[in-house]
Design a protein around this motif. Structure first.
Motif, PDB file in Angstrom:
ATOM      1  N   ASP A  52      86.249  68.259  43.814  1.00  0.00           N
ATOM      2  CA  ASP A  52      86.554  68.641  45.161  1.00  0.00           C
ATOM      3  C   ASP A  52      85.346  68.458  46.168  1.00  0.00           C
ATOM      4  O   ASP A  52      85.233  68.953  47.107  1.00  0.00           O
ATOM      5  N   TYR A  53      84.602  67.399  45.783  1.00  0.00           N
ATOM      6  CA  TYR A  53      83.767  67.101  46.974  1.00  0.00           C
ATOM      7  C   TYR A  53      84.281  66.267  47.822  1.00  0.00           C
ATOM      8  O   TYR A  53      85.217  65.604  47.479  1.00  0.00           O
ATOM      9  N   ARG A  54      83.762  66.324  49.103  1.00  0.00           N
ATOM     10  CA  ARG A  54      84.217  65.586  50.099  1.00  0.00           C
ATOM     11  C   ARG A  54      83.191  64.714  50.845  1.00  0.00           C
ATOM     12  O   ARG A  54      82.139  65.184  50.969  1.00  0.00           O
ATOM     13  N   ILE A  55      83.578  63.580  51.354  1.00  0.00           N
ATOM     14  CA  ILE A  55      82.393  62.835  51.817  1.00  0.00           C
ATOM     15  C   ILE A  55      82.064  63.279  53.059  1.00  0.00           C
ATOM     16  O   ILE A  55      83.172  63.557  53.939  1.00  0.00           O
ATOM     17  N   ILE A  56      80.923  63.479  53.449  1.00  0.00           N
ATOM     18  CA  ILE A  56      80.333  63.887  54.785  1.00  0.00           C
ATOM     19  C   ILE A  56      79.649  62.886  55.672  1.00  0.00           C
ATOM     20  O   ILE A  56      79.404  62.813  56.874  1.00  0.00           O
ATOM     21  N   ARG A  57      79.043  61.939  54.715  1.00  0.00           N
ATOM     22  CA  ARG A  57      78.437  60.684  55.517  1.00  0.00           C
ATOM     23  C   ARG A  57      78.099  59.471  54.606  1.00  0.00           C
ATOM     24  O   ARG A  57      78.206  59.733  53.393  1.00  0.00           O
ATOM     25  N   ILE A  58      78.434  58.325  55.200  1.00  0.00           N
ATOM     26  CA  ILE A  58      78.044  56.885  54.516  1.00  0.00           C
ATOM     27  C   ILE A  58      77.094  56.239  55.250  1.00  0.00           C
ATOM     28  O   ILE A  58      77.267  56.091  56.425  1.00  0.00           O
ATOM     29  N   GLU A  59      76.331  55.830  54.552  1.00  0.00           N
ATOM     30  CA  GLU A  59      75.420  54.736  55.105  1.00  0.00           C
ATOM     31  C   GLU A  59      75.144  53.663  54.434  1.00  0.00           C
ATOM     32  O   GLU A  59      74.715  53.753  52.927  1.00  0.00           O
ATOM     33  N   LYS A  60      75.583  52.502  54.914  1.00  0.00           N
ATOM     34  CA  LYS A  60      75.346  51.205  54.378  1.00  0.00           C
ATOM     35  C   LYS A  60      74.170  50.809  54.126  1.00  0.00           C
ATOM     36  O   LYS A  60      73.102  51.094  54.675  1.00  0.00           O
ATOM     37  N   ASN A  61      74.010  50.041  52.802  1.00  0.00           N
ATOM     38  CA  ASN A  61      72.704  49.299  52.314  1.00  0.00           C
ATOM     39  C   ASN A  61      71.871  50.624  52.132  1.00  0.00           C
ATOM     40  O   ASN A  61      70.530  50.067  52.035  1.00  0.00           O
ATOM     41  N   TYR A  62      72.140  51.732  52.197  1.00  0.00           N
ATOM     42  CA  TYR A  62      70.937  52.784  51.734  1.00  0.00           C
ATOM     43  C   TYR A  62      70.083  52.622  50.735  1.00  0.00           C
ATOM     44  O   TYR A  62      68.788  52.729  50.666  1.00  0.00           O
ATOM     45  N   TRP A  63      70.657  52.519  49.462  1.00  0.00           N
ATOM     46  CA  TRP A  63      70.043  52.436  48.137  1.00  0.00           C
ATOM     47  C   TRP A  63      69.719  50.881  47.945  1.00  0.00           C
ATOM     48  O   TRP A  63      68.769  50.776  47.069  1.00  0.00           O
ATOM     49  N   GLY A  64      70.058  49.941  48.818  1.00  0.00           N
ATOM     50  CA  GLY A  64      69.637  48.371  48.514  1.00  0.00           C
ATOM     51  C   GLY A  64      70.746  47.807  49.338  1.00  0.00           C
ATOM     52  O   GLY A  64      71.704  48.297  49.685  1.00  0.00           O
ATOM     53  N   ASP A  65      70.728  46.510  49.408  1.00  0.00           N
ATOM     54  CA  ASP A  65      71.661  45.752  49.858  1.00  0.00           C
ATOM     55  C   ASP A  65      72.838  45.600  48.864  1.00  0.00           C
ATOM     56  O   ASP A  65      73.045  45.635  47.610  1.00  0.00           O
ATOM     57  N   GLY A  66      74.055  45.892  49.520  1.00  0.00           N
ATOM     58  CA  GLY A  66      75.376  46.350  48.984  1.00  0.00           C
ATOM     59  C   GLY A  66      75.610  47.477  48.299  1.00  0.00           C
ATOM     60  O   GLY A  66      76.504  47.614  47.538  1.00  0.00           O
ATOM     61  N   LEU A  67      74.686  48.595  48.375  1.00  0.00           N
ATOM     62  CA  LEU A  67      74.721  49.728  47.558  1.00  0.00           C
ATOM     63  C   LEU A  67      74.546  50.872  48.608  1.00  0.00           C
ATOM     64  O   LEU A  67      73.410  51.235  49.153  1.00  0.00           O
ATOM     65  N   ASP A  68      75.817  51.553  49.185  1.00  0.00           N
ATOM     66  CA  ASP A  68      75.898  52.415  50.177  1.00  0.00           C
ATOM     67  C   ASP A  68      75.548  53.742  49.616  1.00  0.00           C
ATOM     68  O   ASP A  68      75.874  54.182  48.582  1.00  0.00           O
ATOM     69  N   LEU A  69      75.191  54.648  50.591  1.00  0.00           N
ATOM     70  CA  LEU A  69      74.891  56.127  50.326  1.00  0.00           C
ATOM     71  C   LEU A  69      76.445  56.790  50.722  1.00  0.00           C
ATOM     72  O   LEU A  69      76.785  56.508  51.615  1.00  0.00           O
ATOM     73  N   TYR A  70      76.771  57.555  49.710  1.00  0.00           N
ATOM     74  CA  TYR A  70      77.924  58.483  49.983  1.00  0.00           C
ATOM     75  C   TYR A  70      77.418  59.918  49.828  1.00  0.00           C
ATOM     76  O   TYR A  70      77.012  60.269  48.649  1.00  0.00           O
ATOM     77  N   GLU A  71      77.093  60.597  50.905  1.00  0.00           N
ATOM     78  CA  GLU A  71      76.516  62.005  50.800  1.00  0.00           C
ATOM     79  C   GLU A  71      77.833  62.720  51.026  1.00  0.00           C
ATOM     80  O   GLU A  71      78.813  62.713  51.619  1.00  0.00           O
ATOM     81  N   MET A  72      78.141  63.761  49.871  1.00  0.00           N
ATOM     82  CA  MET A  72      79.234  64.684  49.724  1.00  0.00           C
ATOM     83  C   MET A  72      78.893  66.034  49.485  1.00  0.00           C
ATOM     84  O   MET A  72      77.708  66.458  49.080  1.00  0.00           O
ATOM     85  N   GLU A  73      79.751  66.803  49.728  1.00  0.00           N
ATOM     86  CA  GLU A  73      79.404  68.428  49.592  1.00  0.00           C
ATOM     87  C   GLU A  73      80.865  68.976  49.220  1.00  0.00           C
ATOM     88  O   GLU A  73      81.844  68.468  49.157  1.00  0.00           O
ATOM     89  N   LYS A  74      80.688  70.216  48.494  1.00  0.00           N
ATOM     90  CA  LYS A  74      81.759  71.111  48.344  1.00  0.00           C
ATOM     91  C   LYS A  74      81.394  72.507  48.458  1.00  0.00           C
ATOM     92  O   LYS A  74      80.065  72.715  48.267  1.00  0.00           O
ATOM     93  N   SER A  75      82.200  73.305  48.999  1.00  0.00           N
ATOM     94  CA  SER A  75      81.817  74.885  48.874  1.00  0.00           C
ATOM     95  C   SER A  75      81.827  75.450  47.699  1.00  0.00           C
ATOM     96  O   SER A  75      82.303  74.966  46.822  1.00  0.00           O
TER      97      SER A  75
END
Length: 77
Positions: A52-75
């Motif tokens: 039940d986590y939901r995506i709150i933010r995506i940042e392209k290439n955050y971890w490296g080329d082609g590896l995006d950050l997906y920040e997720m949260e759940k109450s």
């Protein structure tokens, strides 16, 4: 929670699920915790959606080329 890795030889044995459930249970007992946040990638975000986590933010290439950050949260339940 950021990154959970297991030896590929142990894949499919539920270790990831058990690890997340353990963390949620342990942190859920702490009255100061109001929300759970996970940082992961496009390779694993669907796993966390099962909890039940939901995506709150995506940042392209955050971890490296082609590896995006997906920040997720759940109450906290």
């Amino acid at each position: 929670m950021t990154w959970i890795f297991f030896d590929p030889n142990f894949s499919g044995q539920g270790l990831g699920k058990q690890s997340v459930e353990y963390c949620l249970n342990l942190l859920g007992k702490d009255e100061r915790v109001e929300i759970f946040i996970v940082t992961t990638s496009q390779l694993a975000y669907k796993f966390f959606e099962k909890f039940d986590y939901r995506i709150i933010r995506i940042e392209k290439n955050y971890w490296g080329d082609g590896l995006d950050l997906y920040e997720m949260e759940k109450s906290k339940e």
